[in-house]
Design an enzyme around this catalytic site. Structure first.
Site, mmCIF file in Angstrom:
data_model
loop_
_atom_site.group_PDB
_atom_site.id
_atom_site.type_symbol
_atom_site.label_atom_id
_atom_site.label_comp_id
_atom_site.label_asym_id
_atom_site.label_seq_id
_atom_site.Cartn_x
_atom_site.Cartn_y
_atom_site.Cartn_z
ATOM 1 N N GLU A 91 30.615 38.612 40.003
ATOM 2 C CA GLU A 91 30.653 37.488 40.954
ATOM 3 C C GLU A 91 30.344 37.932 42.388
ATOM 4 O O GLU A 91 29.934 37.107 43.199
ATOM 5 C CB GLU A 91 31.983 36.757 40.902
ATOM 6 C CG GLU A 91 33.174 37.478 41.485
ATOM 7 C CD GLU A 91 34.415 36.588 41.528
ATOM 8 O OE1 GLU A 91 34.308 35.380 41.769
ATOM 9 O OE2 GLU A 91 35.501 37.131 41.296
ATOM 10 N N GLU A 148 38.643 40.749 33.629
ATOM 11 C CA GLU A 148 38.781 40.548 35.080
ATOM 12 C C GLU A 148 37.878 41.516 35.843
ATOM 13 O O GLU A 148 37.225 41.131 36.813
ATOM 14 C CB GLU A 148 40.242 40.716 35.490
ATOM 15 C CG GLU A 148 40.521 40.616 36.975
ATOM 16 C CD GLU A 148 40.138 39.281 37.600
ATOM 17 O OE1 GLU A 148 39.833 38.321 36.861
ATOM 18 O OE2 GLU A 148 40.101 39.191 38.836
ATOM 19 N N HIS A 206 31.537 45.486 16.546
ATOM 20 C CA HIS A 206 31.091 44.224 15.902
ATOM 21 C C HIS A 206 29.862 43.662 16.579
ATOM 22 O O HIS A 206 29.596 42.464 16.501
ATOM 23 C CB HIS A 206 32.250 43.218 15.919
ATOM 24 C CG HIS A 206 33.432 43.683 15.158
ATOM 25 N ND1 HIS A 206 33.462 43.759 13.786
ATOM 26 C CD2 HIS A 206 34.618 44.182 15.584
ATOM 27 C CE1 HIS A 206 34.619 44.247 13.390
ATOM 28 N NE2 HIS A 206 35.351 44.517 14.463
ATOM 29 N N LYS A 218 34.940 40.342 38.453
ATOM 30 C CA LYS A 218 34.870 40.838 39.836
ATOM 31 C C LYS A 218 33.494 41.395 40.130
ATOM 32 O O LYS A 218 32.877 41.083 41.145
ATOM 33 C CB LYS A 218 35.949 41.908 40.057
ATOM 34 C CG LYS A 218 37.360 41.379 40.106
ATOM 35 C CD LYS A 218 37.733 40.786 41.444
ATOM 36 C CE LYS A 218 37.772 39.303 41.552
ATOM 37 N NZ LYS A 218 38.233 38.415 40.578
ATOM 38 N N CYS A 254 51.353 32.516 58.001
ATOM 39 C CA CYS A 254 51.513 31.830 59.295
ATOM 40 C C CYS A 254 50.866 32.632 60.418
ATOM 41 O O CYS A 254 50.536 33.799 60.281
ATOM 42 C CB CYS A 254 52.995 31.655 59.610
ATOM 43 S SG CYS A 254 53.908 30.838 58.315
ATOM 44 N N TRP A 307 51.918 28.307 57.309
ATOM 45 C CA TRP A 307 51.437 28.331 55.921
ATOM 46 C C TRP A 307 52.705 28.172 55.086
ATOM 47 O O TRP A 307 53.529 29.085 55.003
ATOM 48 C CB TRP A 307 50.750 29.663 55.635
ATOM 49 C CG TRP A 307 50.542 30.007 54.206
ATOM 50 C CD1 TRP A 307 51.414 30.645 53.374
ATOM 51 C CD2 TRP A 307 49.387 29.738 53.401
ATOM 52 N NE1 TRP A 307 50.872 30.788 52.133
ATOM 53 C CE2 TRP A 307 49.629 30.242 52.104
ATOM 54 C CE3 TRP A 307 48.165 29.122 53.637
ATOM 55 C CZ2 TRP A 307 48.706 30.157 51.068
ATOM 56 C CZ3 TRP A 307 47.241 29.037 52.598
ATOM 57 C CH2 TRP A 307 47.516 29.545 51.339
ATOM 58 N N ARG A 332 43.545 32.046 58.988
ATOM 59 C CA ARG A 332 44.624 32.533 58.106
ATOM 60 C C ARG A 332 45.096 31.456 57.147
ATOM 61 O O ARG A 332 45.869 31.723 56.226
ATOM 62 C CB ARG A 332 45.809 33.031 58.951
ATOM 63 C CG ARG A 332 45.472 34.137 59.922
ATOM 64 C CD ARG A 332 46.558 34.284 60.994
ATOM 65 N NE ARG A 332 47.793 34.790 60.460
ATOM 66 C CZ ARG A 332 48.080 36.101 60.343
ATOM 67 N NH1 ARG A 332 47.182 36.988 60.720
ATOM 68 N NH2 ARG A 332 49.214 36.506 59.853
ATOM 69 N N LYS A 370 35.398 28.986 46.959
ATOM 70 C CA LYS A 370 36.758 29.508 46.789
ATOM 71 C C LYS A 370 37.598 28.560 45.931
ATOM 72 O O LYS A 370 38.466 28.979 45.199
ATOM 73 C CB LYS A 370 37.435 29.697 48.155
ATOM 74 C CG LYS A 370 38.828 30.327 48.068
ATOM 75 C CD LYS A 370 38.784 31.685 47.391
ATOM 76 C CE LYS A 370 40.161 32.265 47.156
ATOM 77 N NZ LYS A 370 40.141 33.481 46.306
ATOM 78 N N ASN A 403 56.824 34.370 60.942
ATOM 79 C CA ASN A 403 55.872 34.558 59.842
ATOM 80 C C ASN A 403 56.540 35.520 58.868
ATOM 81 O O ASN A 403 56.980 36.585 59.252
ATOM 82 C CB ASN A 403 54.558 35.157 60.369
ATOM 83 C CG ASN A 403 53.565 35.411 59.251
ATOM 84 O OD1 ASN A 403 53.670 34.814 58.176
ATOM 85 N ND2 ASN A 403 52.607 36.296 59.472
ATOM 86 N N GLY A 404 56.651 35.116 57.596
ATOM 87 C CA GLY A 404 57.280 35.993 56.604
ATOM 88 C C GLY A 404 58.210 35.194 55.711
ATOM 89 O O GLY A 404 58.169 33.965 55.679
#
Ligand code: AGP
Length: 616
Positions: free
Chosen positions: A496, A489, A512, A493, A2, A79, A31, A611, A105-106
């Site tokens: 990309e 992963e 192998h 990262k 938020c 948010w 945000r 995104k 916010n929280g």
């Protein structure tokens, strides 16, 4: 997450505050949000307010024929975390009388308990945790004959468990704004003609560059005459404004050069948000609201199928190890784009979990619909509240990572793994997992944020390592067991955002075929943490060393033995094997970030990527 903006005119006086508050909210739009609202108080102590779901323009449309003349105002972009995207859930929220007005916010973790214990006779109009706080302030405020808003807020916050950035006003003390910060940033702006408060410095910049960043546990009181800062014991704290030289974009990134680095650094806090209100340490159990399955229905589940894409898929692979080890739950993990077209067989008593940060990934949505068509119960593990996958699943868990603005997923990934850990604990304790083990798991989980922070402190060390390897065009990432998905992963990262060709794989696969590529032009990042597969990983590293491969090792702090095999080493704190991916991924995130920066790439907006991949 938020966004908050507050404004109070110095030395009294009134003006139309709506444009000022709206412009402040617009600077917080980055945000991420799903609704917005504002309240203005005039010199007569009357409140003018407006709310709207959707974009700020919808709020502006509602305001267009109105002038919000007043002495102070607060505004908010929401948010959603607790409660859907509705006008009634939009901030500001009020108490029963409508005379206490608050934006937040929280996450108030214990809002249900507070409502149950103190507010049984209060009338609530929303599903939010924030509204409970407004009523809790009212509970104490009425005991002070409505004369001590700051004291009442302090009393309320002493009962709160969770995080907050708050601005609250009262029509009974119409010449002040009281703010409080714990875990959600708040910045005071000291302008010539006004005091401002905001979630970051960007809304302040058109008015002033003189700011004070509130610290956790601080209370700020703004009046037309001055500002004062207190601690939670109501003792005054002396703070002086600093001059910032940021532009708007720098302020939005909180001084970080990129959103990705900011989001990597946020992980210790966002990880706590994922767990907020979901662990019961004394009973060694977990409780995920939103599953909409009784304990008996959960016990009936005989198989879990996790479906996702990209980083979410890698989180699912980690989840497989955790669910099978902790909950003894047979678990399959599949890439969504494959699952939906292979006419899958879905056994009875299967729970299909669709993991998606955006909640809009077309392949994952398609797979969810296919799994449900085949008779599976479905649930989502999603970051964006009210997103398509969240709604289509009809049940699930929000990961509370806050808006993830960088295309490369980092804090959402660690929160996805966190939720899978919590789910495994909840399922395990419904069947075979003993109390002592449950308590031990929770203890280890609660230690993770501090351990993440230890790794983040090595940011410069990892930057220097990236400097040595920035010219290499090929990389391998290897790991075993629960860290094999982290190798995948780490490779994702790097490729990309830096466009370096990188391949992740289980270390046992090297012999192998892939080991044919190992030479001094193909560095290898290897996870060699002290766990059940350590010796096997050491052997793999020795095989690479023997072929002149360059080795960057991620190792357990204190392990001097493995150091002689490394060209570079990054030490991470010891944790349980099941939780180690939450730590081993962080050096990889930072390494990829610095490689991309050193190679001059657009870190937050890498070429060809979006995104949210809403197309097949
Ligand atoms: C991860 O860094 C990538 N941005 C990408 O693989 C992403 O994880 C994938 O597209 C899935 O997105 P989702 O979590 O929003 O469904």
């Amino acid at each position: 997450m938020c966004g908050i903006i507050g404004y109070i005119i110095k030395e009294g006086g009134e003006k139309n505050l709506a444009p000022i508050l709206i412009n402040g909210l617009r600077r917080l739009e980055y945000r991420g949000y799903d609704s917005a609202g504002l309240s203005v108080i005039n010199a007569k102590g009357e409140v003018l307010k407006e709310k709207s779901v959707g974009k700020i323009d919808s709020l502006v449309e509602k305001l267009k024929d109105q002038e919000f003349i007043g002495t102070l105002g607060i505004a908010h972009t929401r948010w959603a975390t607790h409660g859907g995207v509705t006008e009634s859930n939009t901030h500001p929220h009020t108490d029963c009388s409508g005379r206490i007005i608050l934006v937040h916010n929280g996450i108030i973790e214990n809002y249900r308990d507070l409502r149950e214990k103190f507010l049984k006779d209060h009338n609530f109009v929303s599903e939010t945790d924030t509204e409970v706080l407004a009523h809790l302030i009212e509970y104490f405020y009425t005991q002070t004959n409505k004369k001590d808003l700051r004291g009442s807020l302090i009393k309320a916050l002493q009962l709160v468990v969770g995080t907050y950035g708050i601005a609250v006003v009262s029509l009974d003390e119409p010449n002040k704004i009281i703010c409080a910060r714990k875990g959600s940033p708040l910045v005071l702006g000291v302008a010539d003609d006004a005091f401002l408060i905001a979630s970051d410095a960007s809304p302040l910049l058109p008015h002033t560059k003189k700011v004070i960043y509130l610290e956790d546990g601080e209370i700020l009181e703004l009046t037309p005459k001055d500002f004062q800062i207190f601690n939670l014991k109501d003792e005054k704290i002396a703070r002086t404004p600093e001059e910032i030289e940021w532009n708007e974009e720098q302020a939005q990134k909180g001084g970080f050069p990129h959103f990705m680095l900011k989001e990597i650094f946020e992980q210790p806090n966002t990880f706590k948000d994922a767990l907020a209100g979901r662990l019961v340490p004394n009973d060694g159990v977990a409780h995920l609201g939103g599953l909409r399955l009784t304990d008996e229905e959960l016990r009936q589940i005989k198989k879990i199928k996790i479906i996702a894409c990209g980083s979410a898929f890698h989180a699912g692979l980690v989840g497989k190890y955790i669910l099978e080890h902790v909950a003894w739950m047979p678990t399959d993990v599949e890439v969504a784009s494959e699952f939906r077209y292979r006419d899958p067989v879905v056994e009875d008593n299967t729970l299909t979990i669709c993991i998606s940060q955006s909640g809009e990934t077309a392949d994952t949505l398609g797979a969810l619909i296919e799994a449900r068509r085949k008779g599976s119960k479905v649930m989502g593990i999603v970051n964006v509240v009210g997103s398509t996958i969240a709604r289509e699943a009809g049940r699930g868990v929000y990961i509370h990572a806050g808006p993830e603005l960088s295309v490369a997923s980092t804090k959402a990934f660690t929160n996805q793994v966190a939720i899978l850990m919590v789910l495994a604990l909840q399922l395990g304790r419904l069947t075979h997992l003993p109390l002592a083990t449950g308590k031990l798991i929770i203890k280890s989980i609660l230690e993770i944020p501090a351990k993440m922070q230890e790794i983040i402190k090595q940011n410069e060390v990892i930057k220097n390592i990236a400097e040595k390897y920035k010219a290499y065009e090929d990389f391998y990432f290897i790991g075993r067991g629960i860290n094999a998905p982290i190798a995948l992963e780490g490779a994702l990262k790097l490729k990309e955002i830096s466009y370096v060709h990188a391949e992740g794989m289980p270390s046992g696969e090297l012999k192998h075929g892939p080991i044919a590529l190992i030479d001094d032009k193909c560095p290898v990042m290897a996870i060699v943490t002290k766990d059940s597969l350590y010796e096997k990983m050491v052997s793999n590293v020795e095989e690479i060393k023997a072929r002149h491969g360059k080795l960057i090792l991620i190792a357990t702090e204190g392990d001097e033995d493995v150091k002689k095999l490394s060209d570079d080493i990054i030490y991470i704190p010891k944790t349980s094997e099941m939780l180690s991916p939450l730590l081993t991924v962080v050096p990889m995130q930072l390494f990829a970030y610095h490689m991309a920066v050193l190679r001059g790439k657009d870190v937050d907006r890498p070429r060809n990527l979006a995104k949210s991949v809403t197309v097949e």
